[in-house]
Design a protein around this motif. Sequence first.
Motif, PDB file in Angstrom:
ATOM      1  N   GLN A 198       0.814  -1.216   0.000  1.00 16.55           N
ATOM      2  CA  GLN A 198       0.000   0.000   0.000  1.00 16.55           C
ATOM      3  C   GLN A 198       0.853   1.273   0.000  1.00 16.55           C
ATOM      4  N   SER A 199       2.125   1.172   0.405  1.00 16.50           N
ATOM      5  CA  SER A 199       2.957   2.378   0.531  1.00 16.50           C
ATOM      6  C   SER A 199       3.810   2.669  -0.701  1.00 16.50           C
ATOM      7  N   VAL A 200       3.761   1.827  -1.698  1.00 20.12           N
ATOM      8  CA  VAL A 200       4.555   2.047  -2.914  1.00 20.12           C
ATOM      9  C   VAL A 200       3.610   2.329  -4.085  1.00 20.12           C
ATOM     10  N   PRO A 201       4.154   2.853  -5.178  1.00 19.23           N
ATOM     11  CA  PRO A 201       3.300   3.068  -6.359  1.00 19.23           C
ATOM     12  C   PRO A 201       2.646   1.766  -6.813  1.00 19.23           C
ATOM     13  N   ARG A 202       1.488   1.896  -7.455  1.00 18.20           N
ATOM     14  CA  ARG A 202       0.645   0.752  -7.831  1.00 18.20           C
ATOM     15  C   ARG A 202       1.410  -0.323  -8.604  1.00 18.20           C
ATOM     16  N   LYS A 203       2.125   0.065  -9.637  1.00 17.48           N
ATOM     17  CA  LYS A 203       2.833  -0.912 -10.479  1.00 17.48           C
ATOM     18  C   LYS A 203       3.938  -1.615  -9.685  1.00 17.48           C
ATOM     19  N   VAL A 204       4.602  -0.898  -8.813  1.00 16.91           N
ATOM     20  CA  VAL A 204       5.645  -1.498  -7.980  1.00 16.91           C
ATOM     21  C   VAL A 204       5.009  -2.492  -7.011  1.00 16.91           C
ATOM     22  N   GLY A 205       3.877  -2.111  -6.436  1.00 15.77           N
ATOM     23  CA  GLY A 205       3.158  -3.002  -5.521  1.00 15.77           C
ATOM     24  C   GLY A 205       2.716  -4.281  -6.202  1.00 15.77           C
ATOM     25  N   LEU A 206       2.187  -4.142  -7.413  1.00 16.32           N
ATOM     26  CA  LEU A 206       1.764  -5.325  -8.165  1.00 16.32           C
ATOM     27  C   LEU A 206       2.955  -6.220  -8.498  1.00 16.32           C
ATOM     28  N   THR A 207       4.065  -5.592  -8.853  1.00 19.00           N
ATOM     29  CA  THR A 207       5.280  -6.356  -9.153  1.00 19.00           C
ATOM     30  C   THR A 207       5.752  -7.109  -7.912  1.00 19.00           C
ATOM     31  N   LEU A 208       5.735  -6.445  -6.774  1.00 21.93           N
ATOM     32  CA  LEU A 208       6.133  -7.111  -5.520  1.00 21.93           C
ATOM     33  C   LEU A 208       5.203  -8.283  -5.201  1.00 21.93           C
ATOM     34  N   LEU A 209       3.904  -8.105  -5.452  1.00 25.11           N
ATOM     35  CA  LEU A 209       2.951  -9.192  -5.216  1.00 25.11           C
ATOM     36  C   LEU A 209       3.235 -10.388  -6.120  1.00 25.11           C
ATOM     37  N   VAL A 210       3.546 -10.118  -7.375  1.00 27.63           N
ATOM     38  CA  VAL A 210       3.869 -11.216  -8.298  1.00 27.63           C
ATOM     39  C   VAL A 210       5.129 -11.927  -7.833  1.00 27.63           C
ATOM     40  N   CYS A 258      -2.970 -31.097  -0.586  1.00 25.63           N
ATOM     41  CA  CYS A 258      -3.139 -29.680  -0.271  1.00 25.63           C
ATOM     42  C   CYS A 258      -2.080 -28.830  -0.976  1.00 25.63           C
ATOM     43  N   GLY A 259      -0.903 -29.388  -1.185  1.00 28.17           N
ATOM     44  CA  GLY A 259       0.140 -28.674  -1.921  1.00 28.17           C
ATOM     45  C   GLY A 259      -0.314 -28.331  -3.328  1.00 28.17           C
ATOM     46  N   VAL A 260      -0.961 -29.279  -3.990  1.00 23.37           N
ATOM     47  CA  VAL A 260      -1.473 -29.034  -5.346  1.00 23.37           C
ATOM     48  C   VAL A 260      -2.547 -27.948  -5.315  1.00 23.37           C
ATOM     49  N   ILE A 261      -3.456 -28.026  -4.352  1.00 20.62           N
ATOM     50  CA  ILE A 261      -4.519 -27.017  -4.253  1.00 20.62           C
ATOM     51  C   ILE A 261      -3.917 -25.636  -3.980  1.00 20.62           C
ATOM     52  N   LEU A 262      -2.977 -25.565  -3.038  1.00 15.63           N
ATOM     53  CA  LEU A 262      -2.325 -24.294  -2.722  1.00 15.63           C
ATOM     54  C   LEU A 262      -1.576 -23.742  -3.932  1.00 15.63           C
ATOM     55  N   LEU A 263      -0.947 -24.626  -4.677  1.00 16.38           N
ATOM     56  CA  LEU A 263      -0.229 -24.222  -5.885  1.00 16.38           C
ATOM     57  C   LEU A 263      -1.187 -23.623  -6.911  1.00 16.38           C
ATOM     58  N   LEU A 264      -2.311 -24.281  -7.130  1.00 21.63           N
ATOM     59  CA  LEU A 264      -3.310 -23.762  -8.076  1.00 21.63           C
ATOM     60  C   LEU A 264      -3.886 -22.425  -7.596  1.00 21.63           C
ATOM     61  N   GLN A 265      -4.125 -22.314  -6.293  1.00 21.54           N
ATOM     62  CA  GLN A 265      -4.623 -21.050  -5.747  1.00 21.54           C
ATOM     63  C   GLN A 265      -3.631 -19.919  -6.008  1.00 21.54           C
ATOM     64  N   THR A 266      -2.359 -20.205  -5.790  1.00 24.40           N
ATOM     65  CA  THR A 266      -1.328 -19.186  -5.953  1.00 24.40           C
ATOM     66  C   THR A 266      -1.163 -18.793  -7.418  1.00 24.40           C
ATOM     67  N   LEU A 267      -1.199 -19.776  -8.312  1.00 24.60           N
ATOM     68  CA  LEU A 267      -1.103 -19.468  -9.742  1.00 24.60           C
ATOM     69  C   LEU A 267      -2.295 -18.614 -10.194  1.00 24.60           C
ATOM     70  N   ALA A 268      -3.487 -18.941  -9.696  1.00 29.09           N
ATOM     71  CA  ALA A 268      -4.668 -18.141 -10.031  1.00 29.09           C
ATOM     72  C   ALA A 268      -4.522 -16.721  -9.494  1.00 29.09           C
ATOM     73  N   ARG A 269      -3.930 -16.597  -8.330  1.00 28.36           N
ATOM     74  CA  ARG A 269      -3.706 -15.269  -7.745  1.00 28.36           C
ATOM     75  C   ARG A 269      -2.715 -14.466  -8.590  1.00 28.36           C
ATOM     76  N   ILE A 270      -1.682 -15.125  -9.090  1.00 29.68           N
ATOM     77  CA  ILE A 270      -0.706 -14.433  -9.947  1.00 29.68           C
ATOM     78  C   ILE A 270      -1.381 -13.930 -11.218  1.00 29.68           C
ATOM     79  N   VAL A 271      -2.219 -14.768 -11.824  1.00 31.62           N
ATOM     80  CA  VAL A 271      -2.944 -14.359 -13.035  1.00 31.62           C
ATOM     81  C   VAL A 271      -3.815 -13.138 -12.736  1.00 31.62           C
ATOM     82  N   LYS A 272      -4.486 -13.163 -11.610  1.00 36.22           N
ATOM     83  CA  LYS A 272      -5.360 -12.043 -11.229  1.00 36.22           C
ATOM     84  C   LYS A 272      -4.542 -10.763 -11.033  1.00 36.22           C
TER      85      LYS A 272
END
Length: 167
Positions: free
Chosen positions: A80-92, A138-152
């Motif tokens: 929240q404290s960095v510019p939007r694009k930098v924040g998104l990059t950090l999230l990825v 659960c590792g597979v499910i967590l992996l799919l969740q994380t990949l979906a989050r990256i796409v989002k």
Amino acid sequence: MGVIRSIYERLLTGIKYLLVLLSTVLIVVVFSNVISRYFLHNSLAWADETARFLFIWITFLGAVLAHDRSEHMNLDIVIQSVPRKVGLTLLVIANLIVVGILILITKGGFTVVIENYEWMTPALEISYGMVYSVVPACGVILLLQTLARIVKIIKLFGSSGGLSTQR
């Protein structure tokens, strides 16, 4: 995409019900062992093993729900404290690190299940492979969740929406 979302929501609902069931069984088993130990002066041989295995399953299944709700530790203050694009990059980047760790955990989980499938637990006489099968599942499910989050997150690069680590 609606069908996949529907299947995913049903999976999460099933995990919630399974967690309630496993938690109830854990409480009953531990309570029974306490009563047996203190009032009957005889510990239930299978109770400690059962409680340990239930706790393993509850932990991993709970991690799936927590990850879905973004209730694990996040970088919210930094994001929240960095510019939007930098924040998104950090999230990825953070999510790619999570993907790497999940791949290691899932791969290790499959190895443990395969290597221990014929080894039986002392009290319950069930396969250790069955007990530890929750790790790669659960590792597979967590992996799919994380990949979906990256796409989002990547889709947010082109939109004007705000930053959030929520799903």
